[in-house]
Design a protein around this motif. Sequence first.
Motif, PDB file in Angstrom:
ATOM      1  N   THR A  68       9.195-104.246 -21.337  1.00 28.20           N
ATOM      2  CA  THR A  68      10.383-104.153 -22.191  1.00 28.20           C
ATOM      3  C   THR A  68      10.011-103.602 -23.557  1.00 28.20           C
ATOM      4  N   ARG A  73      13.351-101.245 -22.131  1.00 27.18           N
ATOM      5  CA  ARG A  73      14.102-102.095 -21.208  1.00 27.18           C
ATOM      6  C   ARG A  73      13.291-102.293 -19.924  1.00 27.18           C
ATOM      7  N   ASP A  75      13.848-104.249 -15.758  1.00 32.09           N
ATOM      8  CA  ASP A  75      14.669-105.018 -14.820  1.00 32.09           C
ATOM      9  C   ASP A  75      13.769-105.569 -13.707  1.00 32.09           C
ATOM     10  N   CYS A  76      14.143-106.729 -13.209  1.00 32.08           N
ATOM     11  CA  CYS A  76      13.390-107.302 -12.081  1.00 32.08           C
ATOM     12  C   CYS A  76      14.220-108.406 -11.433  1.00 32.08           C
ATOM     13  N   GLN A  77      13.786-108.817 -10.254  1.00 38.02           N
ATOM     14  CA  GLN A  77      14.312-110.021  -9.616  1.00 38.02           C
ATOM     15  C   GLN A  77      13.128-110.965  -9.383  1.00 38.02           C
ATOM     16  N   SER A  91      18.375-112.288 -11.208  1.00 35.86           N
ATOM     17  CA  SER A  91      18.318-110.856 -11.491  1.00 35.86           C
ATOM     18  C   SER A  91      18.194-110.742 -13.005  1.00 35.86           C
ATOM     19  N   SER A  93      17.545-108.605 -16.581  1.00 37.54           N
ATOM     20  CA  SER A  93      17.628-107.306 -17.257  1.00 37.54           C
ATOM     21  C   SER A  93      17.283-107.524 -18.728  1.00 37.54           C
ATOM     22  N   SER A 109      17.435-110.897 -23.119  1.00 40.16           N
ATOM     23  CA  SER A 109      17.276-110.991 -21.671  1.00 40.16           C
ATOM     24  C   SER A 109      18.542-111.552 -21.055  1.00 40.16           C
TER      25      SER A 109
END
Length: 493
Positions: A68, A73, A75-77, A91, A93, A109
């Motif tokens: 980040t 930025r 993103d992940c799960q 989820s 972001s 976040s």
Amino acid sequence: MQQLEQLLLSEAPDAYVLMDMQGGVVYWNRCAEQIFGYAAQEVLGQHLSDFIVPPERRAEEERVFADTVALGRADCQSIRRRKDGSLLHLSVSNKLLRDERGEPQFVLSCKRDISEATVLRDISLIAASVHGLYDWLPDGIVVVNALDRVVLANRRAGELFGWEVAELTGRAIDVLIPQRFLAMHAQNLADYLSGQAGPASNPTPELCGLKRNGSEFPVDVSLSPLVIEGETFLMIAVRDISDRKRIERDLAEKNRALQEAAQSRDRFLANTSHELRTPLNAILGFTEILLARMGGPLTPEQEQQLQTVHDSAQHLLTLITGLLDVSRLETEDADLIPEDLLCSELIEHAVATLRPAAIKKGLQLDLAPYAGEVRIHTNRRALAQILLNLIGNAIKFTERGQVQVQLRQQHHAAGLTSWIEVSDTGCGISEDDQQRLFRAFTQLDATASRRHEGMGQGLYLSQKLANLMGGAITVQSQVGTGSRFTLCLEEAA
């Protein structure tokens, strides 16, 4: 405008967390409180990894935070943990926020709980893959996903735990596990999902399952990873061992009863033996006085009768002494302190002691030649007892021919091995009878009319003593050709 933005963040349906550049929490909205179970005052100023990130996921959290900062930025799960210890699938972001000068200031976040959607996906994935494969297995099969939620349970699992399969599917696994085993299960789940463990049985020997009504039952458990389309699950096979445990308890109770009975028997034998020795010693003493004619002259008939009394009392005392030795070995810890012995001298003494008995039967009792003085490091009393028993038995069961005693030693890298062999030309022993030779109070000829007296404790006692000395007695024999008993003793270098 700023107040409106704060209101929107506060009331947003997703968790919003604002962190400084060190990862410390500076804002925690209402949805974050609801999702994770922590009030804002509990987490402000704390590092996010300290309270919602499982230990095995901390490196992943740090990597996402670094991406980040580097990219603006990320993103992940991933899996995170609530305050109550339960897991949820998020989820995530992240966005980097900068100040007026363009310098990085905060990381915002947004975390959306997608646990239910993940569970439904995993249930569908498992159902499509196994097609009821486990329904007719005799063991309960439970499959959990990374959130520790049941995504498959076969019919037997439902019967074992008292659940309808449809009700159990989707629930957290802790409804099936007693509280005291949850930490162990959590560690097992983490190990299997990270690929650090393979198939295993019973992580602990005393596992229990938890029924829906709150009762527990003993189980055997097998764990194995199950990989389907790149997703790793933990498969748990459960077997109810209540019947086995009940049998084990019954056997343990019976064993305790048998041990108590054996101890009572041994105490009785020891006490009775002591009590019988006193009057027997008196009988022997008085008959010896009379036979020595200290009380006056005897007629030939009186002398013969007194000699019969003396011999019978001496035989009975020998039997009682053997009985006392057996009971002492059973009830006490035998302390056989070893010492350096002149073994050849000890054997010569045993042969000399028993030679009159051999001459009386017309037998030849020989000691095979050996070179020089032969020494051994063992317990004197125990070795002397074994020698007397083995040579005495050979004389007792040999009607014609000879009894020979032979001593051999061999030095080797590991130490010294000594063999003392007692051979006879007696009746011999069948292979079936050889299996019973060293049992307590066993006579191979157990009929009322047997020719040889004794209670059958000599070889049992000898083997017991040999074992306590770190050795053993073996036998080689054929019916009609005689027997050879060998005492083998090992001494370490």
